[in-house]
Design an enzyme around this catalytic site. Structure first.
Site: not given
Ligand code: UT7
Length: 320
Positions: A110, A244, A274
């Site tokens: 990215c 970005h 993204n």
């Molecule tokens: O250019 C580089 C590219 N990457 C990025 O920019 C990623 C940067 N990170 C992020 O944007 C965030 O970390 C995410 C949006 C990917 C995730 O958000 P988060 O607040 O960090 O959530 P998490 O990964 O801690 O997950 C929380 C919960 C989990 O469930 P449990 O374990 O608490 O039951 C996940 O399984 O949310 C669940 N989850 C979802 N639920 C519904 C993860 N993805 C989804 C989804 N829909 N799409």
């Protein structure tokens, strides 16, 4: 420093992959995606090719800058999703433009577009070119597992191009890295050979979102502050920051910590998701064509991504 932007262009696919469509594909919801990422829809290449969209972007940038393709000294193409391993997407673009200048792809995920600007700065300083085209474009949809809700909701396709000319618009630029395979990777899957039995089966993105998130907010601030220091400026001297576009929360958190207004920090992740190396050139073209960039404006550009990589730049908009 060495260059100014004299032209921009962009290429975006038509198909809009909305949160409503994704709700039917994986166990997710519009509410979750909107709250955690700010994304409502992303564009996905269905009938388009990267080749066509890159050519469109390049032609627009060249027209906007008022030069012909044969005046280009280099084409730098930032992408991790080029259509061939070889030839590079840059070589294909050079062929389509009918030019024989040096052309190469850059892989800094990215952050690739800003790495491209950093390389262009060095090339101008070495008197290697009068004009350089820097493209950032991705087909991220080809590297997504649409059964993995953690990643398939985040990314979209598209990108843009900027035409650079020797000049004094660039005030500071810095690129850096913090090598890490585990938190974000897309492996290659090679065919078996008599000497190598392939064990890797995945060629889709795997990511530890929380770790990337932590890196991102720190990287945004570190890169911007470093560039501001080098340029002898403060955040208040910036008219616009074009970060970005990965996640609204990352952008908002960096904005708050930098202490600048909402109007200063572009946050348009909602419409595109993204697009990796495509996100900043897409926005530059959109802002240029809508007349929001005025001559004399000071722009901050900042990105983070796989590698892990990060970079920042401060650039005066010198175009009328
Ligand atoms: O250019 C580089 C590219 N990457 C990025 O920019 C990623 C940067 N990170 C992020 O944007 C965030 O970390 C995410 C949006 C990917 C995730 O958000 P988060 O607040 O960090 O959530 P998490 O990964 O801690 O997950 C929380 C919960 C989990 O469930 P449990 O374990 O608490 O039951 C996940 O399984 O949310 C669940 N989850 C979802 N639920 C519904 C993860 N993805 C989804 C989804 N829909 N799409």
């Amino acid at each position: 420093m060495s260059f100014e932007i004299i032209g921009t262009g962009r290429g975006e696919p038509d198909f809009r992959l909305t949160n409503a469509i994704l709700e039917k594909m994986v166990d997710t919801s519009d509410e979750w995606i909107t709250q955690r990422t700010g994304i409502s829809e992303r564009r996905v290449m269905v009938d388009e090719t990267m080749r066509d969209l890159a050519l469109k972007s390049a032609r627009e940038a060249l027209k906007d800058g008022g030069i012909t393709p044969d005046q280009l000294g280099y084409i730098l193409f930032a992408t991790i999703s080029g259509e061939y391993r070889t030839p590079s997407q840059a070589s294909i673009l050079a062929m389509d433009l009918g030019v024989d200048c040096a052309a190469l792809d850059l892989n800094a995920a990215c952050t690739g577009f800003l790495y491209g600007l950093d390389m262009a700065d060095a090339l101008f300083q070495a008197n290697k070119a009068e004009y350089i085209l820097v493209v950032g474009m991705e087909i991220m949809s080809r590297y997504l597992d649409y059964t993995d809700r953690r990643t398939c909701i985040l990314f979209g396709d598209g990108g843009g191009a900027v035409l650079l000319k020797k000049g004094n618009g660039l005030k500071a630029i810095h690129a850096s890295g913090k090598g890490n395979i585990d938190v974000l990777n897309i492996p290659n899957v090679f065919p078996d050979t008599p000497w190598h039995k392939e064990t890797e089966t995945r060629n889709t993105i795997e990511m530890n979102g929380r770790e990337v998130y932590k890196f991102a907010v720190g990287a945004f601030l570190d890169e911007l502050n470093l560039c501001l220091n080098r340029a002898g400026m403060t955040a208040q001297d910036l008219d616009l920051v074009i970060p970005h576009q990965a996640n609204s929360r990352i952008i908002e958190s960096a904005r708050e910590r930098l202490g600048v207004s909402e109007e200063t920090f572009i946050n348009q992740v909602a419409d595109r998701g993204n697009t990796s190396a495509g996100s900043i050139p897409l926005l530059l073209d959109e802002l240029n064509r809508s007349g929001k960039l005025k001559k004399g404006m000071m722009l901050g550009l900042v990105a983070f991504g796989g590698g892990l990589t990060s970079a920042g730049a401060i650039l005066e908009w010198t175009k009328e």
